[in-house]
Structure formats: C-alpha cells, structure tokens
Scaffold this motif. Structure first.
Motif, short mmCIF file in Angstrom:
data_model
loop_
_atom_site.label_atom_id
_atom_site.label_comp_id
_atom_site.label_asym_id
_atom_site.label_seq_id
_atom_site.Cartn_x
_atom_site.Cartn_y
_atom_site.Cartn_z
N ALA A 37 32.27 49.83 41.48
CA ALA A 37 33.46 49.41 42.60
C ALA A 37 33.88 50.86 43.12
O ALA A 37 34.52 50.96 44.08
CB ALA A 37 34.34 48.96 41.49
N SER A 38 33.65 52.08 42.39
CA SER A 38 34.24 53.25 42.81
C SER A 38 33.55 53.44 44.26
O SER A 38 33.94 54.07 45.27
CB SER A 38 33.98 54.31 41.90
OG SER A 38 34.92 53.91 40.71
N ALA A 39 32.15 53.35 44.03
CA ALA A 39 31.16 53.54 45.41
C ALA A 39 31.42 52.64 46.30
O ALA A 39 31.48 53.22 47.62
CB ALA A 39 29.59 53.33 44.60
N VAL A 44 34.46 52.11 51.50
CA VAL A 44 35.33 51.58 52.67
C VAL A 44 36.44 52.70 53.07
O VAL A 44 36.53 52.59 54.14
CB VAL A 44 36.24 50.68 51.60
CG1 VAL A 44 37.29 50.11 52.40
CG2 VAL A 44 35.36 49.46 51.43
N LEU A 45 36.48 53.77 52.20
CA LEU A 45 37.33 54.86 52.67
C LEU A 45 36.77 55.32 53.74
O LEU A 45 37.19 55.95 54.83
CB LEU A 45 37.75 55.57 51.68
CG LEU A 45 38.85 55.12 50.73
CD1 LEU A 45 38.92 56.26 49.39
CD2 LEU A 45 40.04 54.66 51.53
N LEU A 389 39.52 57.99 39.84
CA LEU A 389 39.10 58.70 40.75
C LEU A 389 39.38 58.25 42.54
O LEU A 389 39.75 59.24 43.05
CB LEU A 389 37.32 58.65 40.69
CG LEU A 389 36.50 59.60 41.59
CD1 LEU A 389 36.76 60.94 41.16
CD2 LEU A 389 35.14 59.21 41.30
N TYR A 390 39.29 56.93 42.77
CA TYR A 390 40.04 56.90 43.86
C TYR A 390 41.28 56.27 44.16
O TYR A 390 41.49 55.71 44.97
CB TYR A 390 38.61 55.68 44.56
CG TYR A 390 37.52 56.36 44.80
CD1 TYR A 390 37.05 57.12 45.93
CD2 TYR A 390 36.52 56.09 43.51
CE1 TYR A 390 35.89 57.77 45.84
CE2 TYR A 390 35.24 56.72 43.81
CZ TYR A 390 34.80 57.37 44.84
OH TYR A 390 33.63 58.08 45.04
N GLU A 402 25.79 35.38 43.50
CA GLU A 402 24.73 35.53 44.64
C GLU A 402 24.53 37.09 44.81
O GLU A 402 23.58 37.48 45.86
CB GLU A 402 24.94 34.96 45.65
CG GLU A 402 24.54 33.22 45.40
CD GLU A 402 25.46 32.78 44.55
OE1 GLU A 402 26.76 33.30 44.23
OE2 GLU A 402 25.25 31.24 44.38
N GLY A 403 25.20 38.04 44.44
CA GLY A 403 25.15 39.29 44.74
C GLY A 403 26.10 39.90 45.51
O GLY A 403 26.06 41.21 45.91
N TYR A 404 27.24 39.27 45.58
CA TYR A 404 28.35 40.04 46.50
C TYR A 404 29.73 40.11 45.83
O TYR A 404 29.93 39.13 44.81
CB TYR A 404 28.34 39.55 47.83
CG TYR A 404 28.55 37.91 47.81
CD1 TYR A 404 29.74 37.30 48.39
CD2 TYR A 404 27.24 36.97 47.93
CE1 TYR A 404 29.86 36.18 48.66
CE2 TYR A 404 27.67 35.68 47.85
CZ TYR A 404 28.94 35.38 48.34
OH TYR A 404 29.40 34.03 48.46
N VAL A 405 30.35 41.03 46.25
CA VAL A 405 31.67 41.00 45.84
C VAL A 405 32.76 41.27 46.86
O VAL A 405 32.34 41.69 48.06
CB VAL A 405 31.87 42.39 44.81
CG1 VAL A 405 30.89 42.51 43.62
CG2 VAL A 405 31.67 43.72 45.84
N ILE A 406 33.71 40.78 46.73
CA ILE A 406 35.07 40.71 47.67
C ILE A 406 36.13 41.40 47.16
O ILE A 406 36.56 41.01 45.73
CB ILE A 406 35.17 39.41 48.35
CG1 ILE A 406 33.97 38.88 48.71
CG2 ILE A 406 36.30 39.28 49.05
CD1 ILE A 406 34.16 37.45 49.13
N PHE A 407 36.71 42.46 47.69
CA PHE A 407 38.02 42.95 47.11
C PHE A 407 38.98 43.19 48.02
O PHE A 407 38.70 43.38 49.33
CB PHE A 407 37.22 44.12 46.31
CG PHE A 407 36.77 45.21 46.81
CD1 PHE A 407 37.37 46.19 47.61
CD2 PHE A 407 35.41 45.14 47.32
CE1 PHE A 407 36.77 47.39 48.45
CE2 PHE A 407 34.78 46.10 47.99
CZ PHE A 407 35.35 47.24 48.63
N GLU A 408 40.00 43.48 47.77
CA GLU A 408 40.85 44.09 48.27
C GLU A 408 41.43 45.40 48.50
O GLU A 408 41.68 45.84 47.26
CB GLU A 408 42.24 43.13 48.18
CG GLU A 408 43.48 43.33 48.94
CD GLU A 408 44.75 42.86 48.22
OE1 GLU A 408 44.50 42.03 47.15
OE2 GLU A 408 46.08 42.86 48.61
N LEU A 409 41.64 46.03 49.63
CA LEU A 409 42.03 47.33 49.53
C LEU A 409 43.07 47.58 50.76
O LEU A 409 42.71 47.37 51.88
CB LEU A 409 40.98 48.39 49.56
CG LEU A 409 41.11 49.93 49.57
CD1 LEU A 409 41.60 50.14 48.22
CD2 LEU A 409 39.75 50.73 50.00
N ASN A 410 43.95 48.18 50.33
CA ASN A 410 45.28 48.44 51.27
C ASN A 410 45.43 47.29 52.33
O ASN A 410 45.35 47.43 53.50
CB ASN A 410 44.58 49.70 52.32
CG ASN A 410 44.29 51.02 51.54
OD1 ASN A 410 45.11 51.19 50.49
ND2 ASN A 410 43.51 51.68 51.92
#
Lengths: 430, 186
Positions: A37-39, A44-45, A389-390, A402-410
């Motif tokens: 997740a950090s990676a 994303v940053l 860390l982030y 299926e191998g993907y993740v979806i996340f929310e940032l800013n």
C-alpha cells in the motif's frame, strides 16, 4: 510411533503459543500489505507531482508505466454505458405535452427544471394546462403546482395497456424468479405535490401508472388487494398494496419512502428515494437508497452468480440499518433476505466496511460507470490503510481477488493492478 | 460475527452456528486438514466432521478462542483419519514429512505411547518453546502443529527455506535434549 507421540502431544500445547504463532503470521502479512500500500501511495504521489510539475506531458503515466503499475480497466470504465435511469416519466396518453410544461426526466430527485410558460397576453405567468390535456399526466415541481383549472379532468391512466409507456424500462431479466426486486419511482402529484411511489415488479419489465391514493382518484382498472378496495381511501398506515392489472401484478408501496425513521441516537432519517442502476455489461443491478443527506445503503446484486453485496453508509451500523429496514417494512422490496452482507456474505470482513462504503459512495457520486467496473471483480476486503511513512491515515481501500486494489487519496480514487499474488497475500490477512 | 456470538448460537442450538462457522473458519480448517491429509475430499469431510463435533460439544464447552478450538478438533480428526488410511498406504503429506523430521527428537529412546503422558509431554514442549526465539517457536508450531510446508513458513516469516530448515533442525535438537533432561526418555 515416537514421532507420532510428539505430534499427539502437541495437541496439549498452550493456547497462548498457538495464538501467538497464528497472530505472528498474520502480522507479518500486514507488513506486506503496508509495504504494498505504501508503494502504491508513493507511486500516486509521484504521479501527482509529475502531473503538476510537468503539465502538458504525460510524465506521470510514464512514471507509472515504468514502475509496472497500470491504471486498470480505464478502457472498460469508459466503455461501459451509463446506467439506466429507472426514474422515468410514465406518459399515459400519446398526447404530446405542451412545450410550456416540460416533464422532468429524473425522479430520483425532485424536478428542478421546468420551463415556465411564456407570459400571456395579460403579461401574467400562467401554469395552467390547456384543456385538451385532461388525459395527460404532467409532472410539475412543487413550486409550479397550481390548482387545476376548472373543468380539467382528473388524469386517467390506461393501465390496462402497459405497452403505452413511452419510455422503455430496463429489459434485464433476473435469473432468479424468486428475486422480487422492485424499482421505486416517485411521482409528483398534480395539485398537491404529494409524492407517491410506484414500485413495479422488475420481473414484469413494465411500468404502470399508480392509482391515486386520495378520495378524488381511484384506480381505473385492476384491483387492489389489501385493506382497501378501489374507490376507497387507502389507509395511509397500511402502505403496501398489491395491485393487479390484467396479467400483471404490481407491488405498490404508497408510503414506501415517505416513512420517517426516528431513532434517538440517529435523529430523524427521511428516506426520499430509491435509485436503481443497471448495467448490462456488468450484468448487475445496483440499488442505492437515498436519504436526505446522503445515500444510506447501496445494494448490489450480480445477476450471473446470484451473489449480492451490500454497502452501508459509514454513518450507520449494519444492525442499525437492519433495524431500520425492518421497521420500515422495506425488507420485502429490498429482498434483504436474499442478500449476502458485505463481501461475499462474510461478516468477518465487515470490520472496515465503512472504508469500503466511503469509496463506493464516492464512486457512485462520480459515476456509476466507474462503479460497475467494481462489479467485474470479487471483493475480498475493504479496509483503512494507515501508513506513517506516507502520512496516510484511514485511507480507504478495497481489494479485489482479481489482483487489483482501489483506494482513495486526497479525495481522488486510484485503481491499480498489483497482481494476484500481492492480493492473495493481502487476502490472508482476513 | 464474533466468536462469542457464534458460540452462543451453538449453545442455543441454532443451526446458523454451523454456517457462520463455515464462513468464518472454513478455509482455515480446510488448510489444517489438507496439510495433514493432502486430499481435498478427505479434508472437506474432516472439516464437516469438525462442525459436527463442534455442534455436539457445545454445549458443554464454551471455548474462548473458537479458531483454536475448531483447529484442534480438525487436526485431531485429520490425524486420526490419516492414521487409518496409512495402515493401507503411506502418503507423502506434510504430516509424514513432519513425522520423519520429528523422529530424531526421540528416536534414541525406546518409548511407547502408553509410557508417556501426552499431556505432560505437551506441557514440557510448551515450556521448551517458551525459551526459544520467537521465530523458532512460531516456525516449530507452524511446521508440527499446523503441518505447514517449509515453503509456506518461509513466506509467513520472510525467511529463506534454508533458514527455516536450519531453525527447525536446531529447535528439534534442542527439544530432544530438553526432553531427555526432563526424563521423558533416556
């Protein structure tokens, strides 16, 4: 035999040791998760920074590509057609509406855009309907509702001919006939602005106009089974009626969404609409119930494998919601019993359902097109990611088998294909 | 659903207990069983037997940690089933591999099952494990209690397989010495 003795003796190992071993394994997995997740957050940053620093160039995307991160399924999202709008007007006669009165096309929310007739010769605004509109149903927002002109007849609905409905309803056929899911549709009544709701059986694939529910109007055909009979006032306390028209049976929930739910801890919640979204490509139907402030719940049913998911607004716990559904007698319409709760019906995964909801509600707010992309995957977990860390705190993330993740940032949503292996590692956390 | 709630369902003789147990721990129990049996059908049967046993044992038992409780039942049933099966043919499951590795722990002694109280032996092993490193302890438990493969253990704890093997070897040697000192065998 001797070694079997040890194996047998291990049965008597202290529970604390076994527990520690189990937890230790899970904690290590969490570290993997945090790393992944950090990676992703770092990527994303970088992506964002690159986009800001180098406008006009697709450096961000190049960066992502260079790192073997792929923005997933974007083509699918684009490709998916907008979800159907079930809240369409029912035109009960073929008489065209006058230009001065424009029906609203979306009833999920109250109509907000209605053309006011041009000033007449006296310079007065008028919202009166022409007399030849007696057989026509018009939809006016509350503010535009005026008394019907003298001589204007009550609208008559030719409910024996459901095919008269001008706007086609979704033709999607559920595979499970026992799945009695309904589409709710609100209508603004002439002369009062009172909202009625017709709930049409999805299976019949047809809409009919609902009978009015006051003393001045009665169903023109069919019969009402319930405590009332045609011609009588319907008992407002008994809001659910089965209505039969010809070969069709409909469930009519007069006050389906007018009921207020009072809960001391939550205050008053007024349900004011049900939307359903259909996506044929995803072969799924999603329902969201709108409250006054925000969506209360989203229920999703995949038609191909009969699995269902339900996502609840973070403001409400599942038990509260269930209670509310029961109190409102909505369970029949929502077919709650047939729904699994949360991911694959595994309540053990509900610990971070709020995070899941946060994402899904935003997706929903943005576009159901994006949302339907989710339906192609199997949700395995939803959680809040924290990474010192982030600087990510409570970053909602949903993980798909299926191998993907979806996340929310800013306040933005990101979807990444991290591969099945990485996701499998994450799955083990749960 | 929390463990306590599931246990409560068992106590109330509510059959939902089984389905909730299956949803929450089905995979976990299957893995334990399959590690031992290396046979999907047998493992599924063992897991189902576990549910039955859990149903029959609650009430009277009210386990604090349901996963461990069910895991023990599954492990016991799986080992039992394997031993019955083994009389016909020796398999190559993780159980057999674990068994051959553990041989060195007490192979020098001439011990029969009857002469050693398994509970005492288990307590002694617990004591010994409490005095080894965390990695060694957890690897040992995963290898010989859960019957996980070396590869799995290595992935669990970010170690190479060689390191896991070394760790297990040293732990077994230490255990052998400890059990000898404790008088379990000469």
């Amino acid at each position: 035999m001797n070694s079997e003795l040890i194996i047998d003796a291990l049965e008597y190992l202290e529970d604390s040791l076994l527990l520690e071993a189990d937890r230790s394994r899970i904690n290590r997995k969490r570290i993997i998760y945090i790393r992944v997740a950090s990676a992703m957050a770092a990527c994303v940053l970088l992506f964002v920074i690159a986009g800001l620093v180098l406008p006009g160039h697709n450096k961000g995307a190049n960066l992502m590509a260079g790192m073997d991160w792929r923005l997933i399924r974007s083509e699918k999202i684009i490709d998916i057609e907008p979800s159907m709008e079930p809240n369409v007007l029912v035109k009960t006669t073929e008489t065209p509406l006058p230009e001065t009165v424009k029906p609203t096309s979306t009833l999920a929310s109250k109509p907000t855009e209605t053309k006011v007739p041009e000033s007449d010769s006296d310079g007065k605004k008028s919202t009166e309907l022409p007399e030849n509109n007696a057989n026509m149903r018009t939809e006016l927002p509350d503010k535009m509702q005026t008394e019907m002109p003298a001589g204007t007849k009550q609208p008559v609905y030719d409910t024996s001919k459901p095919s008269d409905i001008s706007t086609p309803v979704p033709s999607l056929q559920p595979i499970d006939e026992n799945w009695t899911t309904y589409i709710a549709r609100n209508e603004i009544r002439e002369g009062g602005g009172i909202e009625n709701y017709v709930v049409s059986n999805w299976l019949t694939d047809k809409f009919v106009a609902p009978p009015y529910c006051d003393s001045t109007s009665t169903p023109t055909s069919g019969e009402i089974s319930g405590t009332s009979t045609p011609g009588e006032n319907l008992n407002p306390d008994n809001w659910s009626y089965s209505v039969s028209f010809g070969n069709y049976k409909y469930k009519w929930c007069k006050k389906l969404l007018e009921v207020k739910y009072i809960d001391k801890s939550l205050g008053s919640i007024e349900l004011c609409g049900v939307n359903s979204y259909v996506n044929k490509k995803a072969n799924a139907v999603a329902y969201s119930i709108k409250g006054v402030d925000s969506d209360l719940v989203m229920a999703v049913r995949l038609l191909n494998d009969s699995s269902s998911y339900m996502f609840i607004n973070s403001s409400y716990s599942f038990s509260t919601f269930t209670q509310m559904i029961n109190d409102l007698n909505l369970s029949e319409c929502l077919s709650l019993d047939s729904m699994a709760v949360y991911a694959n019906g595994d309540e053990s995964k509900t610990i971070d359902s709020d995070a899941c909801w946060n994402i899904l509600s935003k997706v929903n707010a943005k576009s159901m097109q994006a949302f339907t992309a989710y339906l192609e995957g199997t949700l395995v977990a939803a959680l809040n990611m924290n990474s010192e860390l982030y600087g990510c705190k409570n970053m909602p993330m949903v993980i798909f088998e299926e191998g993907y993740v979806i996340f929310e940032l800013n306040d933005s949503l990101y979807a990444f294909d991290v591969g099945e292996d990485a996701v499998n590692e994450l799955i083990n956390i749960y | 659903m929390h463990d306590k709630d599931i246990v409560e369902l068992y106590w109330n003789r509510d059959e939902l207990a089984i389905s909730f147990t299956e949803k929450k721990y089905g995979k976990y129990l299957f893995k334990i069983s399959n590690n031992i049996l290396s046979d999907i059908e047998d493992s599924v049967e063992c897991v189902n037997d576990t549910y039955l046993k859990a149903w029959n044992s609650m009430p009277t038992n009210r386990p604090d940690i349901l996963s461990l409780y069910l895991g023990k039942i599954t492990r016991f049933l799986s080992i039992d089933r394997l031993r019955k099966r083994k009389s016909a043919k020796r398999s190559s499951s993780q159980y057999d591999l674990s068994l051959s590795e553990l041989d060195e722990c007490i192979s020098s002694g001439n011990v029969t099952e009857e002469s050693v109280d398994k509970k005492l032996l288990g307590e002694a092993i617990s004591k010994y494990l409490l005095n080894v490193s965390e990695d060694a302890r957890n690897s040992f438990i995963h290898r010989y209690y859960y019957m996980d493969s070396i590869k799995d253990i290595a992935s669990y704890f970010f170690m190479s397989e060689a390191k896991v093997k070394t760790l297990l070897f040293r732990t077994r040697q230490g255990l052998k010495e400890y059990l000898r000192k404790e008088g379990f065998f000469e």
